[in-house]
Scaffold this motif. Sequence first.
Motif, PDB file in Angstrom:
ATOM      1  N   PHE A   1       0.837  -1.110   0.228  1.00 14.03           N
ATOM      2  CA  PHE A   1       0.017  -0.071   0.141  1.00 14.03           C
ATOM      3  C   PHE A   1       0.717   1.227  -0.010  1.00 14.03           C
ATOM      4  CE2 PHE A   1      -2.049  -3.541   2.119  1.00 14.03           C
ATOM      5  CZ  PHE A   1      -3.450  -3.470   1.625  1.00 14.03           C
ATOM      6  N   LEU A   2       0.976   2.207  -1.039  1.00 15.97           N
ATOM      7  CA  LEU A   2       1.608   3.134  -1.134  1.00 15.97           C
ATOM      8  C   LEU A   2       1.331   4.557  -1.654  1.00 15.97           C
ATOM      9  CD1 LEU A   2       4.044   2.531  -3.956  1.00 15.97           C
ATOM     10  CD2 LEU A   2       2.620   0.635  -3.212  1.00 15.97           C
ATOM     11  N   ASP A   3       2.095   5.472  -1.597  1.00 15.67           N
ATOM     12  CA  ASP A   3       1.838   6.613  -2.290  1.00 15.67           C
ATOM     13  C   ASP A   3       3.386   6.916  -2.727  1.00 15.67           C
ATOM     14  OD1 ASP A   3       1.616   9.262  -3.566  1.00 15.67           O
ATOM     15  OD2 ASP A   3       0.847  10.169  -1.652  1.00 15.67           O
ATOM     16  N   PRO A   4       3.533   6.561  -4.268  1.00 16.99           N
ATOM     17  CA  PRO A   4       4.947   6.668  -4.699  1.00 16.99           C
ATOM     18  C   PRO A   4       5.629   8.180  -4.669  1.00 16.99           C
ATOM     19  CG  PRO A   4       3.616   5.296  -6.080  1.00 16.99           C
ATOM     20  CD  PRO A   4       2.517   5.900  -5.053  1.00 16.99           C
ATOM     21  N   ALA A   5       4.536   9.187  -4.727  1.00 13.56           N
ATOM     22  CA  ALA A   5       5.108  10.381  -4.868  1.00 13.56           C
ATOM     23  C   ALA A   5       5.616  11.003  -3.388  1.00 13.56           C
ATOM     24  CB  ALA A   5       3.765  11.420  -5.068  1.00 13.56           C
ATOM     25  N   GLN A   6       5.519  10.051  -2.379  1.00  8.38           N
ATOM     26  CA  GLN A   6       5.879  10.448  -1.282  1.00  8.38           C
ATOM     27  C   GLN A   6       7.271   9.648  -0.781  1.00  8.38           C
ATOM     28  OE1 GLN A   6       3.352  11.117   2.428  1.00  8.38           O
ATOM     29  NE2 GLN A   6       1.740  11.207   0.893  1.00  8.38           N
ATOM     30  N   GLY A   7       7.631   8.759  -1.694  1.00  5.53           N
ATOM     31  CA  GLY A   7       8.874   8.020  -1.505  1.00  5.53           C
ATOM     32  C   GLY A   7       8.681   6.842  -0.847  1.00  5.53           C
ATOM     33  N   ALA A   8       9.679   6.043  -0.413  1.00  2.00           N
ATOM     34  CA  ALA A   8       9.574   4.782   0.392  1.00  2.00           C
ATOM     35  C   ALA A   8       9.212   4.911   1.715  1.00  2.00           C
ATOM     36  CB  ALA A   8      11.345   4.286   0.547  1.00  2.00           C
ATOM     37  N   SER A   9       9.051   6.002   2.447  1.00  5.77           N
ATOM     38  CA  SER A   9       8.438   6.172   3.876  1.00  5.77           C
ATOM     39  C   SER A   9       6.846   6.202   3.609  1.00  5.77           C
ATOM     40  CB  SER A   9       8.924   7.351   4.747  1.00  5.77           C
ATOM     41  OG  SER A   9       8.247   8.610   3.801  1.00  5.77           O
ATOM     42  N   ALA A  10       6.458   6.203   2.509  1.00  6.25           N
ATOM     43  CA  ALA A  10       4.880   6.085   2.336  1.00  6.25           C
ATOM     44  C   ALA A  10       4.473   4.759   1.742  1.00  6.25           C
ATOM     45  CB  ALA A  10       4.541   7.550   1.748  1.00  6.25           C
ATOM     46  N   ARG A  11       4.984   3.817   2.652  1.00 10.02           N
ATOM     47  CA  ARG A  11       4.635   2.311   2.092  1.00 10.02           C
ATOM     48  C   ARG A  11       4.355   1.397   3.259  1.00 10.02           C
ATOM     49  NH1 ARG A  11       8.218  -2.121   1.326  1.00 10.02           N
ATOM     50  NH2 ARG A  11       7.619  -3.561   0.021  1.00 10.02           N
ATOM     51  N   VAL A  12       3.215   0.698   3.110  1.00  8.76           N
ATOM     52  CA  VAL A  12       3.246  -0.415   4.164  1.00  8.76           C
ATOM     53  C   VAL A  12       2.971  -1.640   3.251  1.00  8.76           C
ATOM     54  CG1 VAL A  12       1.410  -1.271   5.633  1.00  8.76           C
ATOM     55  CG2 VAL A  12       1.768   1.220   5.865  1.00  8.76           C
ATOM     56  N   ALA A  13       3.798  -2.638   3.846  1.00  5.11           N
ATOM     57  CA  ALA A  13       3.840  -3.971   3.059  1.00  5.11           C
ATOM     58  C   ALA A  13       3.149  -5.147   3.894  1.00  5.11           C
ATOM     59  CB  ALA A  13       5.088  -4.272   2.764  1.00  5.11           C
ATOM     60  N   VAL A  14       2.330  -6.090   3.315  1.00  8.68           N
ATOM     61  CA  VAL A  14       2.161  -7.413   4.109  1.00  8.68           C
ATOM     62  C   VAL A  14       2.403  -8.422   3.167  1.00  8.68           C
ATOM     63  CG1 VAL A  14       0.346  -5.961   5.217  1.00  8.68           C
ATOM     64  CG2 VAL A  14      -0.130  -7.117   3.274  1.00  8.68           C
ATOM     65  N   GLU A  15       2.873  -9.600   3.795  1.00 11.32           N
ATOM     66  CA  GLU A  15       3.243 -10.894   3.036  1.00 11.32           C
ATOM     67  C   GLU A  15       2.241 -11.871   3.715  1.00 11.32           C
ATOM     68  OE1 GLU A  15       8.092  -9.989   2.480  1.00 11.32           O
ATOM     69  OE2 GLU A  15       7.526 -11.034   4.075  1.00 11.32           O
ATOM     70  N   LEU A  16       1.379 -12.368   2.895  1.00  5.70           N
ATOM     71  CA  LEU A  16       0.292 -13.163   3.358  1.00  5.70           C
ATOM     72  C   LEU A  16       0.455 -14.558   2.990  1.00  5.70           C
ATOM     73  CD1 LEU A  16      -2.766 -11.078   2.818  1.00  5.70           C
ATOM     74  CD2 LEU A  16      -1.508 -11.367   5.091  1.00  5.70           C
ATOM     75  N   THR A  17       0.139 -15.979   3.718  1.00  2.22           N
ATOM     76  CA  THR A  17       0.145 -17.119   2.969  1.00  2.22           C
ATOM     77  C   THR A  17      -1.011 -16.966   1.949  1.00  2.22           C
ATOM     78  OG1 THR A  17      -1.143 -18.027   4.822  1.00  2.22           O
ATOM     79  CG2 THR A  17       1.218 -18.125   5.197  1.00  2.22           C
ATOM     80  N   ALA A  18      -0.996 -18.027   1.064  1.00  3.68           N
ATOM     81  CA  ALA A  18      -2.253 -18.020   0.332  1.00  3.68           C
ATOM     82  C   ALA A  18      -3.317 -18.382   1.146  1.00  3.68           C
ATOM     83  CB  ALA A  18      -1.811 -19.207  -0.757  1.00  3.68           C
ATOM     84  N   ASP A  19      -3.335 -19.202   2.079  1.00  3.46           N
ATOM     85  CA  ASP A  19      -4.743 -19.316   2.975  1.00  3.46           C
ATOM     86  C   ASP A  19      -5.071 -18.087   3.488  1.00  3.46           C
ATOM     87  OD1 ASP A  19      -4.567 -21.884   2.165  1.00  3.46           O
ATOM     88  OD2 ASP A  19      -3.907 -22.695   4.209  1.00  3.46           O
ATOM     89  N   THR A  20      -4.385 -17.170   4.203  1.00  2.00           N
ATOM     90  CA  THR A  20      -4.665 -16.086   4.903  1.00  2.00           C
ATOM     91  C   THR A  20      -5.205 -14.847   3.954  1.00  2.00           C
ATOM     92  OG1 THR A  20      -2.943 -16.423   6.508  1.00  2.00           O
ATOM     93  CG2 THR A  20      -3.658 -13.998   6.293  1.00  2.00           C
ATOM     94  N   ALA A  21      -4.608 -15.175   2.726  1.00  2.00           N
ATOM     95  CA  ALA A  21      -4.853 -13.996   1.422  1.00  2.00           C
ATOM     96  C   ALA A  21      -6.461 -14.503   1.210  1.00  2.00           C
ATOM     97  CB  ALA A  21      -3.956 -14.125   0.333  1.00  2.00           C
ATOM     98  N   LEU A  22      -6.425 -15.899   0.979  1.00  2.00           N
ATOM     99  CA  LEU A  22      -7.892 -16.078   0.582  1.00  2.00           C
ATOM    100  C   LEU A  22      -8.885 -15.650   1.614  1.00  2.00           C
ATOM    101  CD1 LEU A  22      -7.237 -19.453  -1.421  1.00  2.00           C
ATOM    102  CD2 LEU A  22      -8.084 -17.376  -2.402  1.00  2.00           C
ATOM    103  N   ALA A  23      -8.675 -16.182   2.907  1.00  2.00           N
ATOM    104  CA  ALA A  23      -9.511 -15.686   3.876  1.00  2.00           C
ATOM    105  C   ALA A  23      -9.808 -14.309   4.038  1.00  2.00           C
ATOM    106  CB  ALA A  23      -9.036 -16.290   5.219  1.00  2.00           C
ATOM    107  N   LEU A  24      -8.709 -13.406   3.781  1.00  4.72           N
ATOM    108  CA  LEU A  24      -8.892 -12.126   3.696  1.00  4.72           C
ATOM    109  C   LEU A  24      -9.911 -11.606   2.544  1.00  4.72           C
ATOM    110  CD1 LEU A  24      -8.197  -8.808   4.593  1.00  4.72           C
ATOM    111  CD2 LEU A  24      -6.255  -9.316   3.047  1.00  4.72           C
ATOM    112  N   VAL A  25      -9.733 -12.176   1.353  1.00  5.25           N
ATOM    113  CA  VAL A  25     -10.798 -11.817   0.384  1.00  5.25           C
ATOM    114  C   VAL A  25     -12.237 -12.194   0.500  1.00  5.25           C
ATOM    115  CG1 VAL A  25     -11.581 -12.574  -2.010  1.00  5.25           C
ATOM    116  CG2 VAL A  25      -8.900 -12.243  -1.508  1.00  5.25           C
ATOM    117  N   GLU A  26     -12.344 -13.213   1.405  1.00  8.78           N
ATOM    118  CA  GLU A  26     -13.618 -13.638   1.717  1.00  8.78           C
ATOM    119  C   GLU A  26     -14.246 -12.749   2.965  1.00  8.78           C
ATOM    120  OE1 GLU A  26     -15.801 -15.766   0.397  1.00  8.78           O
ATOM    121  OE2 GLU A  26     -14.132 -15.855  -1.137  1.00  8.78           O
ATOM    122  N   ALA A  27     -13.506 -12.344   3.694  1.00  4.84           N
ATOM    123  CA  ALA A  27     -13.643 -11.407   4.866  1.00  4.84           C
ATOM    124  C   ALA A  27     -14.054 -10.194   4.447  1.00  4.84           C
ATOM    125  CB  ALA A  27     -12.792 -11.422   5.854  1.00  4.84           C
ATOM    126  N   VAL A  28     -13.328  -9.736   3.353  1.00  7.97           N
ATOM    127  CA  VAL A  28     -13.806  -8.234   2.606  1.00  7.97           C
ATOM    128  C   VAL A  28     -14.941  -8.471   1.958  1.00  7.97           C
ATOM    129  CG1 VAL A  28     -13.011  -6.704   1.067  1.00  7.97           C
ATOM    130  CG2 VAL A  28     -11.429  -7.254   2.522  1.00  7.97           C
TER     131      VAL A  28
END
Length: 93
Positions: free
Chosen positions: A47-74
């Motif tokens: 999740f980022l705003d490239p215009a603000q540089g590297a400090s405007a970035r949040v990164a997540v790394e999810l297992t496939a199972d967690t990613a699918l559960a997130l999609v269903e929750a959303v």
Amino acid sequence: MCTYITEKLAASGSAKGAGGWFDLTEITVYFDHPQHAQEAHTLNIDFLDPAQGASARVAVELTADTALALVEAVRSILASVPAGLLPEPAGQA
């Protein structure tokens, strides 16, 4: 093996990183080797705003199972929002 499977999309919202809140203008989603998670491959979301540089970035790394559960929750949450609170989908107004 690197997949190079990547999707970028324009975004509208806010994210909170190490430097505080910033406008969210872009999301990058990709399936590849994680930097920190203890898996061989993860679904990674930046999740980022490239215009603000590297400090405007949040990164997540999810297992496939967690990613699918997130999609269903959303999907479940958005389907439960009371009528009138969500904008009309494009082309249906």
